[in-house]
Design a protein around this motif. Structure first.
Motif, PDB file in Angstrom:
ATOM      1  N   ASP A   1      10.879   2.603   5.573  1.00 47.52           N
ATOM      2  CA  ASP A   1      10.548   1.233   5.963  1.00 47.52           C
ATOM      3  C   ASP A   1      11.635   0.705   6.892  1.00 47.52           C
ATOM      4  OD1 ASP A   1       8.437  -0.927   4.455  1.00 47.52           O
ATOM      5  OD2 ASP A   1      10.008  -1.779   5.735  1.00 47.52           O
TER       6      ASP A   1
ATOM      7  N   THR B   1      -1.009  -4.728   9.391  1.00 45.90           N
ATOM      8  CA  THR B   1      -1.852  -4.951  10.568  1.00 45.90           C
ATOM      9  C   THR B   1      -2.358  -6.388  10.525  1.00 45.90           C
ATOM     10  OG1 THR B   1      -3.713  -3.980   9.344  1.00 45.90           O
ATOM     11  CG2 THR B   1      -2.595  -2.563  10.935  1.00 45.90           C
TER      12      THR B   1
ATOM     13  N   LYS C   1      -8.028 -12.257   6.412  1.00 43.33           N
ATOM     14  CA  LYS C   1      -7.659 -11.667   7.705  1.00 43.33           C
ATOM     15  C   LYS C   1      -8.699 -10.671   8.223  1.00 43.33           C
ATOM     16  CE  LYS C   1      -4.938  -8.058   7.283  1.00 43.33           C
ATOM     17  NZ  LYS C   1      -4.943  -6.664   7.706  1.00 43.33           N
TER      18      LYS C   1
ATOM     19  N   THR D   1      -5.803  -1.238   7.875  1.00 45.27           N
ATOM     20  CA  THR D   1      -7.092  -1.835   8.211  1.00 45.27           C
ATOM     21  C   THR D   1      -7.080  -2.251   9.679  1.00 45.27           C
ATOM     22  OG1 THR D   1      -7.221  -2.664   5.957  1.00 45.27           O
ATOM     23  CG2 THR D   1      -8.707  -3.669   7.580  1.00 45.27           C
TER      24      THR D   1
ATOM     25  N   GLU E   1      -5.297  -5.596  -5.269  1.00 44.01           N
ATOM     26  CA  GLU E   1      -4.009  -5.942  -5.872  1.00 44.01           C
ATOM     27  C   GLU E   1      -4.211  -6.374  -7.322  1.00 44.01           C
ATOM     28  OE1 GLU E   1      -1.466  -8.501  -3.651  1.00 44.01           O
ATOM     29  OE2 GLU E   1      -1.917  -7.474  -1.775  1.00 44.01           O
TER      30      GLU E   1
ATOM     31  N   VAL F   1       0.828  -1.203   0.000  1.00 41.27           N
ATOM     32  CA  VAL F   1       0.000   0.000   0.000  1.00 41.27           C
ATOM     33  C   VAL F   1       0.868   1.261   0.000  1.00 41.27           C
ATOM     34  CG1 VAL F   1      -1.595   1.328   1.447  1.00 41.27           C
ATOM     35  CG2 VAL F   1      -2.000  -1.097   1.060  1.00 41.27           C
TER      36      VAL F   1
END
Ligand SMILES: NC(=O)c1ccc[n+]([C@@H]2O[C@H](COP(=O)([O-])OP(=O)(O)OC[C@H]3O[C@@H](n4cnc5c(N)ncnc54)[C@H](O)[C@@H]3O)[C@@H](O)[C@H]2O)c1
Length: 450
Positions: free
Chosen positions: A39, A94, A276, A129, A165, A20
């Motif tokens: 990152d 997440t 998930k 999310t 995606e 993302v």
């Protein structure tokens, strides 16, 4: 606008240059903003700096290289540039823990790292999310740790990421962004940011809690809808009718604000979100004493599909007089969906496992997936080409409809495989004409619910 600069374009820090974060970062840089993509994964940062990203997303590589070359996009191993940026987009992972609860460790670490570097007037936007209340009760207190008050000194909003995606770049250029602020000024600043700088419409909602629920509702609906399509496929199988015809015709009636929209059955549901996010919703609801049964049922249906698909394939081989033990099956498409190389929770892994248990020799091919990741996940070397995968196969299982597989003709398949080869359709969705052509070329066809 309290939380955006008046006199210049904002500069952006993206925290978490994964799927993302990277897609967003390269697009904002293309639209002229200065973007730092940070990152904690050093190896990933070095790869990105060299213009390589292990994320197979159409258009992403080019935009990454373009952004780096323009100097507008830089990649950093830490948040040291946070104070120089006007907008911070939080995009770490997440995941959920073994009980299905949000594992907020990445998000919390990012907030702790960011808090001491924040300055008044900045806008922080959570894209992850998460269950309703997370931005307000987890992110806001962590950001406030060094004296700045979210909603007063810094803006804070939740804008769930809704890209799919395989179409991430084109969707990010068009999709409306849902915006929920922890206060009105934060919501206004976030709305203005997406409208002006990504050039997309926004859909404001009452607050951050609502925005968080919107994302869970979306993935709940998609997963459940696919579960219905998968059971409809089993239903159609029992009656010897083609589920695709049923779905196409059923979807022609108006319903609600649009048309009926049953999605398509397949070998199963994977990826980092659909298996998930609904589970996260079940657990978050259970923690408040509410039982969500549709999600649990839908998940069970979708999780059973790889085994069901593998059994359909081996049953069909037996009907054709081929013993699955010793049969060679070429598996084309290992990713969890078409036109992406993402292997996260791909249903192809349990499918292949079932075939191996039945004694099949499996050959693997996916032109979009990283060979190293294929090796790690499947414990087997991927084939270097489609031809190598197909050579003399007893069955070809199309488990993703990648563009390169859609170009394969019946004549080409026939020439490469054994006479009477079974073509198994787990996500390629052959048309009726294509199926006729397969039959004309002495190939057998079997799909999910077809
Ligand atoms: N992948 C999707 O299609 C998709 C779609 C919509 C929403 N989402 C959601 O967006 C979020 C991100 O998902 P993703 O698929 O991009 O995850 P990802 O795992 O691909 O990327 C997350 C990145 O964040 C980095 N990271 C972790 N902690 C960090 C920290 N403290 N500081 C800096 N970087 C850190 C990781 O190293 C990783 O590169 C998740 O909440 C996910 O549910 C994902």
């Amino acid at each position: 606008m309290r939380f955006l600069p008046h006199d210049r374009d904002p500069s952006v820090l993206v925290v978490g240059a994964g799927y993302v974060g990277l897609c967003l970062g390269v697009l904002l840089a293309q639209r002229g903003l200065r973007v730092v993509a940070a990152d904690v994964d050093r190896a990933h940062v070095e790869r990105l700096r060299a213009g390589r990203c292990a994320i197979a997303e159409p258009g992403l590589d080019e935009l990454l290289r373009e952004g780096l070359a323009s100097g507008r996009l830089t990649v950093a191993p830490d948040l040291s540039s946070a104070a120089d940026c006007d907008v911070v987009l939080l995009t770490p992972g997440t995941p959920i823990d073994a009980d299905g609860r949000l594992d907020s460790s990445q998000l919390e670490a990012a907030c702790r790292d960011l808090a001491p570097r924040l300055r008044p007037g900045q806008l922080v936007v959570v894209k992850c999310t998460v269950p309703p209340g997370t931005t307000r009760t987890v992110v806001a207190p962590l950001l406030a740790g060094h004296g700045l008050r979210p909603g007063v000194d810094v803006g804070l909003a939740h804008c769930p990421e809704r890209l799919a995606e395989g179409q991430a770049i084109e969707q990010l250029r068009e999709l409306a962004v849902v915006v929920g602020g922890i206060d009105v000024a934060s919501a206004e600043a976030a709305s203005a940011f997406w409208r002006r700088h990504l050039g997309v419409p926004v859909h404001p909602v009452a607050d951050a809690d609502v925005a968080e629920a919107v994302k869970l509702a979306s993935n709940w609906w998609i997963d459940h809808n696919i579960a219905m399509a998968n059971e409809l496929a089993l239903f159609c199988d029992a009656f010897g009718i083609d589920v695709m015809e049923v779905v196409t015709a059923a979807n022609t009636i108006p319903k609600g604000a649009g048309r009926m929209n049953v999605l398509l059955p397949s070998v199963g549901v994977g990826g980092s979100c659909l298996p998930k996010d609904p589970v996260m919703a079940v657990r978050a609801a259970a923690d408040r004493g509410v039982e969500l049964r549709t999600i649990v049922t839908g998940r069970a249906v979708n999780d059973a599909m790889p085994g069901h698909a593998a059994r359909s394939l081996t049953d069909e081989l037996r009907k054709l007089g081929t013993d699955p033990a010793g049969a060679t099956v070429a598996v084309l498409g290992l990713a969890f969906k078409s036109d992406t190389g993402d292997l996260r929770r791909t249903p192809v892994a349990p499918f292949v496992e079932c075939l191996r248990r039945a004694g099949c020799t499996v050959r693997l091919h996916d032109g979009l997936a990283e060979p190293e990741r294929v090796r790690d996940l499947f414990g087997q070397e991927p084939e270097p080409s489609i031809d190598a995968a197909l050579a003399g196969a007893d069955a070809v299982a199309f488990l993703a409809g990648h563009r390169e597989y859609r170009r394969l003709t019946a004549a080409g398949l026939r020439a490469a495989t054994r006479a009477g080869c079974l073509v198994f359709d787990g996500r390629r969705y052959f048309t009726r004409d294509e199926i006729s052509s397969l039959h004309d070329h002495d190939l057998r066809y079997r799909g999910i619910g077809r």
